[in-house]
Design an enzyme around this catalytic site. Structure first.
Site, PDB file in Angstrom:
ATOM      1  N   SER A  32       0.781  -1.244   0.000  1.00 22.97           N
ATOM      2  CA  SER A  32       0.000   0.000   0.000  1.00 22.97           C
ATOM      3  C   SER A  32       0.807   1.286   0.000  1.00 22.97           C
ATOM      4  CB  SER A  32      -0.960   0.004   1.189  1.00 22.97           C
ATOM      5  OG  SER A  32      -2.046  -0.857   0.937  1.00 22.97           O
ATOM      6  N   LYS A  53       0.450   3.573  -2.956  1.00 22.89           N
ATOM      7  CA  LYS A  53      -0.618   4.561  -3.086  1.00 22.89           C
ATOM      8  C   LYS A  53      -0.073   5.988  -3.092  1.00 22.89           C
ATOM      9  CE  LYS A  53      -3.812   1.365  -0.911  1.00 22.89           C
ATOM     10  NZ  LYS A  53      -4.438   0.911   0.336  1.00 22.89           N
ATOM     11  N   TYR A 108      -2.650  -1.179 -10.335  1.00 20.79           N
ATOM     12  CA  TYR A 108      -2.577  -1.205  -8.867  1.00 20.79           C
ATOM     13  C   TYR A 108      -1.908  -2.491  -8.384  1.00 20.79           C
ATOM     14  CZ  TYR A 108      -4.222  -1.215  -4.014  1.00 20.79           C
ATOM     15  OH  TYR A 108      -4.302  -1.263  -2.637  1.00 20.79           O
ATOM     16  N   TYR A 155      -4.045   4.223   7.928  1.00 19.73           N
ATOM     17  CA  TYR A 155      -5.412   3.715   7.947  1.00 19.73           C
ATOM     18  C   TYR A 155      -6.178   4.284   9.141  1.00 19.73           C
ATOM     19  CZ  TYR A 155      -3.372   0.577   4.496  1.00 19.73           C
ATOM     20  OH  TYR A 155      -2.732   0.075   3.393  1.00 19.73           O
ATOM     21  N   VAL A 182       0.781  -3.680   4.098  1.00 20.57           N
ATOM     22  CA  VAL A 182       0.548  -4.916   4.847  1.00 20.57           C
ATOM     23  C   VAL A 182       1.738  -5.872   4.812  1.00 20.57           C
ATOM     24  CG1 VAL A 182      -1.960  -4.823   4.672  1.00 20.57           C
ATOM     25  CG2 VAL A 182      -0.633  -6.017   2.896  1.00 20.57           C
TER      26      VAL A 182
END
Length: 321
Positions: free
Chosen positions: A65, A68, A194, A246, A264
């Site tokens: 992630s 991103k 992605y 998050y 993660v």
């Protein structure tokens, strides 16, 4: 205040390893399993170019992630803030990073922000290029530049796993297609991009250099060339601060106090404006998707080195008349 040195980073790693027992290693990423539970690597690169590192700092791991941040930087550079934030919001969420329900609730059924899965898929649709392959090569070239490593590449095994285990992401993309946030062509291409960028292999040094790039307002250390406009870097760092960890972002904002983004795989990138970049790998993550040992290391580093941007010593006095 502690003095930054390799010995000090070793002390931090030693103190934080036990916290890994509170988490677990995800079982769907090739190359990671419970044998890596207590791994912890921490690297700091200062804007002077000094490198301090300890632990499993040479272990390769997938971007996940943290990608991103790259997607958002490139989308902003390609289309500008006004267009990007028509498709995705910029608000924090208290829901999980792969939530579908928040797409139903938020205004215009847009993703809350670009640092959750739905938001990253939306920003992936805004990377310029005539094909997924061309868009990915642009992203990979940019990553190699800011991490100063031409050998960085995609891990094919991780990519295949991302696609195989990507049902939730496909659900997010197709929901956005059903509401008009994405077109049918955009949803499939954005998903593939992605998954590809999530599968790029890096290490903690590469992440620290990425953090440095952000801390240096979109320039490499010692370079004058602006790779990303400073206003876009400011936007990205603000969203990292509010949403990068998050639904633990609020507590990290208080306890650590500088822009962060986690993945993660147990990876974390940190950007201390005007000072340094921090790269961490600690594969044991909690239920919210953040590294247990890595999070504790950030708290100690921020406290000992006075890195919190809201700390009195980091805030200039303003004479209000």
């Amino acid at each position: 205040m502690k003095k930054l040195s390799n010995e000090y980073i070793e002390e931090v790693v030693k103190a934080c390893r036990p916290f890994a027992s509170r988490g677990s290693v995800v079982d769907h990423i090739p190359g990671l399993d419970q044998s890596h539970l207590t791994d912890l690597g921490v690297t700091i690169v200062t804007l002077d170019g000094d490198v301090y590192s300890a632990g499993e700092d040479h272990n390769d791991f997938s971007f996940q992630s943290i990608s991103k941040v790259i997607l958002l930087l490139m989308a902003l550079e390609d289309f500008g803030k006004e267009i990007v934030f028509q498709k995705v919001g910029m608000e924090p969420t208290d829901d999980f990073f792969n939530s579908i329900s928040n797409l139903e609730d938020y205004e215009g059924q847009r993703p809350y922000n670009p640092l959750i899965n739905s938001g990253a898929i939306a920003t992936a649709s805004m990377i310029k290029g005539s094909s997924v392959e061309e868009r990915f090569e642009r992203c990979l070239d940019f990553i190699r530049k800011i991490m100063e490593n031409k050998k960085i590449s995609m891990n094919e095994d991780v990519y295949e796993s991302e696609v195989k285990n990507g049902a939730r992401n496909r659900a997010l993309a197709y929901f956005m297609e059903s509401t008009g946030v994405l077109s049918s062509q955009e949803s499939d291409d954005a998903l593939d991009l992605y998954h590809r960028i999530n599968s790029i292999d890096i290490n903690s040094l590469a992440l620290a250099k990425m953090g440095c790039f952000l801390s240096n307002h979109g320039r490499l250390i010692g370079a004058k060339k602006q790779l990303i406009q400073p206003e876009h870097v400011r936007t990205v760092k603000a969203i990292m601060l509010s949403s990068g960890m998050y639904n633990e972002s609020g507590s990290f904002g208080v306890e650590v106090g500088f822009p962060l983004k986690s993945g993660v795989s147990g990876s974390i990138v940190g950007s201390v404006p005007g000072q340094m970049g921090i790269g961490i790998i600690g594969p044991a993550i909690n239920k919210k998707g953040n590294s247990e040992a890595g999070g504790q290391a950030l708290r100690i580093l921020s406290r000992d080195l006075k890195l919190n941007i809201f700390h009195d010593s980091n805030v200039k006095n303003v004479d209000i008349k």
